[in-house]
Motif scaffolding. Structure first.
Motif, mmCIF file in Angstrom:
data_model
loop_
_atom_site.group_PDB
_atom_site.id
_atom_site.type_symbol
_atom_site.label_atom_id
_atom_site.label_comp_id
_atom_site.label_asym_id
_atom_site.label_seq_id
_atom_site.Cartn_x
_atom_site.Cartn_y
_atom_site.Cartn_z
ATOM 1 N N LEU A 273 0.832 -1.206 0.000
ATOM 2 C CA LEU A 273 0.000 0.000 0.000
ATOM 3 C C LEU A 273 0.864 1.252 0.000
ATOM 4 N N LEU A 274 2.005 1.177 0.688
ATOM 5 C CA LEU A 274 2.926 2.317 0.695
ATOM 6 C C LEU A 274 3.431 2.577 -0.723
ATOM 7 N N ASP A 275 3.759 1.507 -1.454
ATOM 8 C CA ASP A 275 4.186 1.660 -2.847
ATOM 9 C C ASP A 275 3.086 2.330 -3.669
ATOM 10 N N ALA A 276 1.835 1.916 -3.448
ATOM 11 C CA ALA A 276 0.713 2.474 -4.204
ATOM 12 C C ALA A 276 0.513 3.948 -3.890
ATOM 13 N N CYS A 277 0.609 4.298 -2.602
ATOM 14 C CA CYS A 277 0.443 5.701 -2.207
ATOM 15 C C CYS A 277 1.542 6.559 -2.818
ATOM 16 N N HIS A 278 2.778 6.070 -2.760
ATOM 17 C CA HIS A 278 3.905 6.849 -3.283
ATOM 18 C C HIS A 278 3.825 6.970 -4.798
ATOM 19 N N ALA A 279 3.377 5.911 -5.471
ATOM 20 C CA ALA A 279 3.241 5.972 -6.933
ATOM 21 C C ALA A 279 2.124 6.925 -7.339
ATOM 22 N N ALA A 280 1.048 6.971 -6.548
ATOM 23 C CA ALA A 280 -0.075 7.865 -6.855
ATOM 24 C C ALA A 280 0.276 9.318 -6.592
ATOM 25 N N LEU A 281 1.068 9.560 -5.515
ATOM 26 C CA LEU A 281 1.475 10.927 -5.158
ATOM 27 C C LEU A 281 2.991 10.955 -4.957
ATOM 28 N N PRO A 282 3.761 10.912 -6.038
ATOM 29 C CA PRO A 282 5.222 10.832 -5.912
ATOM 30 C C PRO A 282 5.856 12.043 -5.240
ATOM 31 N N GLU A 283 5.128 13.167 -5.176
ATOM 32 C CA GLU A 283 5.698 14.350 -4.536
ATOM 33 C C GLU A 283 5.746 14.211 -3.010
ATOM 34 N N LYS A 284 5.012 13.225 -2.475
ATOM 35 C CA LYS A 284 5.041 12.989 -1.033
ATOM 36 C C LYS A 284 6.070 11.898 -0.724
ATOM 37 N N SER A 285 6.918 12.136 0.260
ATOM 38 C CA SER A 285 7.921 11.145 0.637
ATOM 39 C C SER A 285 7.247 9.968 1.339
ATOM 40 N N ARG A 286 7.941 8.830 1.379
ATOM 41 C CA ARG A 286 7.390 7.650 2.042
ATOM 42 C C ARG A 286 7.211 7.897 3.545
ATOM 43 N N SER A 287 8.145 8.628 4.141
ATOM 44 C CA SER A 287 8.004 8.918 5.569
ATOM 45 C C SER A 287 6.800 9.825 5.825
ATOM 46 N N GLU A 288 6.562 10.761 4.912
ATOM 47 C CA GLU A 288 5.399 11.649 5.058
ATOM 48 C C GLU A 288 4.105 10.846 4.941
ATOM 49 N N LEU A 289 4.075 9.884 4.015
ATOM 50 C CA LEU A 289 2.882 9.044 3.837
ATOM 51 C C LEU A 289 2.645 8.177 5.069
ATOM 52 N N ARG A 290 3.736 7.661 5.664
ATOM 53 C CA ARG A 290 3.576 6.855 6.888
ATOM 54 C C ARG A 290 2.981 7.706 8.018
ATOM 55 N N ARG A 291 3.485 8.944 8.146
ATOM 56 C CA ARG A 291 2.945 9.829 9.185
ATOM 57 C C ARG A 291 1.476 10.123 8.932
ATOM 58 N N LEU A 292 1.134 10.311 7.656
ATOM 59 C CA LEU A 292 -0.254 10.586 7.294
ATOM 60 C C LEU A 292 -1.147 9.410 7.669
ATOM 61 N N ALA A 293 -0.669 8.193 7.386
ATOM 62 C CA ALA A 293 -1.443 6.994 7.729
ATOM 63 C C ALA A 293 -1.585 6.841 9.240
ATOM 64 N N ASP A 294 -0.504 7.127 9.982
ATOM 65 C CA ASP A 294 -0.566 7.034 11.441
ATOM 66 C C ASP A 294 -1.626 7.969 12.015
ATOM 67 N N GLY A 295 -1.849 9.079 11.333
ATOM 68 C CA GLY A 295 -2.855 10.037 11.778
ATOM 69 C C GLY A 295 -4.232 9.792 11.200
ATOM 70 N N GLY A 296 -4.422 8.657 10.528
ATOM 71 C CA GLY A 296 -5.728 8.325 9.959
ATOM 72 C C GLY A 296 -6.010 8.975 8.626
ATOM 73 N N GLY A 297 -4.955 9.445 7.950
ATOM 74 C CA GLY A 297 -5.151 10.175 6.702
ATOM 75 C C GLY A 297 -5.114 9.333 5.443
ATOM 76 N N VAL A 298 -4.981 8.000 5.571
ATOM 77 C CA VAL A 298 -5.019 7.118 4.410
ATOM 78 C C VAL A 298 -6.184 6.142 4.585
ATOM 79 N N LYS A 299 -7.033 6.050 3.561
ATOM 80 C CA LYS A 299 -8.219 5.185 3.653
ATOM 81 C C LYS A 299 -8.318 4.290 2.435
ATOM 82 N N ILE A 300 -8.694 3.039 2.659
ATOM 83 C CA ILE A 300 -8.991 2.080 1.595
ATOM 84 C C ILE A 300 -10.475 1.764 1.681
ATOM 85 N N ASN A 301 -11.179 2.053 0.584
ATOM 86 C CA ASN A 301 -12.634 1.850 0.544
ATOM 87 C C ASN A 301 -13.323 2.528 1.729
#
Length: 398
Positions: A338-366
């Motif tokens: 899922l991290l690969d998918a998030c980074h591929a969809a929004l390459p301008e966001k770093s992987r660490s930034e995406l992890r922080r976003l997910a930790d805060g409830g900012g990533v949703k599947i369905n």
């Protein structure tokens, strides 16, 4: 017109130098230097560009230096480590986008654009030695970045100390009367004045520094490397949404530095905020509308506000809001995470930034929050909807 130019400036060195230069009534050479170390200009850059436009509208000669040579060193401003060097190809690709983005604020048909490799690329080593002999180590160590790194035992490479000297020599080449930048560029600009004086240039440049615009995090200056920026070429919806994400404490700052409202309109909006009788979110919408109108148009601004209210405030997403993305298009396989998918969809966001976003409830599947981005896509039935943050929506297909 002189009052328009003087309005909103943070620092002028010498203090009465700009007023004196303008009083002479002659056309002045106004220098702005950019190192194309990243492809995007943002609202922070625009604070300086809009002041440059004031000079342009007053009939002065605008000279934009694209530091295609100095970018290979990298500006050490604000850095606590040595900046990694860029390739010539990276520098030139970024430079091409800069010129197009300048047109968002300036009339680029009436400015000079110079690349400093034009003179540094021809300079012999003996000329380099002669140039740097005009500057002492003590003068370079007055720079806060260098002094702090030295005191903390961090590495300072010698080539970094050459950077201010080289960009200062740009002022000699173009005979700059005024150099403009953000307050973080005060030292670099002052070295330009110092080099002009050392080489016997008459009437050396006046340094003009504009306030720094803080980014969407509310703390650091706006910067792409800090992921807190609003790009000048972002689509209207993202530009509106990012502006709406700024803390309320920055409303006055954005009103003053990023909008085109008249002084009377700004005063009225400040009075409303001070009264406590208005919802800050409504003032924020007015600021966001104004910013989007500047860099797009009124119709795009209105559409962006409606989309924000529907998606973010009402959470009423429709099928057209989800951007379709196939795994192959994103360079993914079912074994990707899922991290690969998030980074591929929004390459301008770093992987660490995406992890922080997910930790805060900012990533949703369905529509369901996901905290473990290491989950393989094989564990998620295709197709699925992916929401990253409040506004970025995707439908991922096999």
């Amino acid at each position: 017109m002189t009052q328009d130019i003087l309005h909103g400036i943070d620092t002028i060195v010498p203090e009465n130098g700009l007023a004196k230069k303008l009083a002479h009534g002659k056309t002045l050479n106004i220098k702005l230097g950019f190192d194309p170390t990243a492809p995007d200009l943002h609202l922070g850059h625009a604070v300086v560009l809009r002041k440059l436009r004031d000079f342009q509208q007053a009939g002065h000669n605008i000279i934009v230096i694209i530091g295609d040579f100095t970018a290979r060193i990298g500006d050490p401003t604000g850095r606590n480590v040595t900046r990694p060097p860029l390739t010539t190809e990276q520098v030139m690709a970024n430079a091409d986008t800069y010129i197009a983005q300048l047109a968002k604020v300036l009339d680029i048909t009436k400015i000079q654009i110079r690349f400093n490799a034009e003179w540094f690329g021809k300079m012999g080593f003996d000329e380099v030695i002669k140039l740097v002999s005009n500057v002492t180590l003590g003068q370079m160590m007055q720079r806060h970045d260098f002094r702090t790194r030295y005191e903390e035992g961090r590495t300072i490479a010698l080539h970094e100390m050459l950077y201010p000297v080289l960009q200062g020599y740009d002022s000699v080449v173009i005979d700059a009367d005024i150099e403009i930048g953000g307050t973080d560029q005060l030292f670099n600009c002052m070295v330009g004045k110092m080099i002009q004086d050392a080489l016997g240039c008459k009437n050396s440049q006046v340094v003009v520094c504009m306030p720094l615009l803080r980014g969407t995090d509310g703390h650091e200056k706006m910067s792409k490397s800090k992921h807190n920026y609003i790009g000048l070429t972002e689509d209207a919806e993202n530009m509106f949404g990012k502006t709406m994400s700024i803390p309320d404490a920055l409303l006055i700052e954005y009103l003053e530095l990023a909008t085109s409202y008249s002084e009377t309109e700004k005063a009225n909006m400040k009075a409303e905020l001070d009264s406590g009788n208005c919802n800050p979110a409504e003032i924020k919408k007015m600021i966001a509308r104004n910013i989007v109108t500047i860099y797009h148009d009124a119709a795009a601004s209105e559409a962006a506000q409606l989309a924000f209210e529907r998606k973010v405030q009402k959470k009423a997403f429709s099928d057209v809001d989800y951007q379709p993305r196939a795994l192959a298009e994103l360079g993914l396989t079912p074994d990707s995470t899922l991290l690969d998918a998030c980074h591929a969809a929004l390459p301008e966001k770093s992987r660490s930034e995406l992890r922080r976003l997910a930790d805060g409830g900012g990533v949703k599947i369905n529509g369901e929050k996901v905290s473990d981005l290491n989950t393989a896509l094989t564990q998620t039935a295709m197709p699925f909807t992916l929401q990253i943050g409040k506004r970025d929506l995707f439908r991922i297909t096999a």
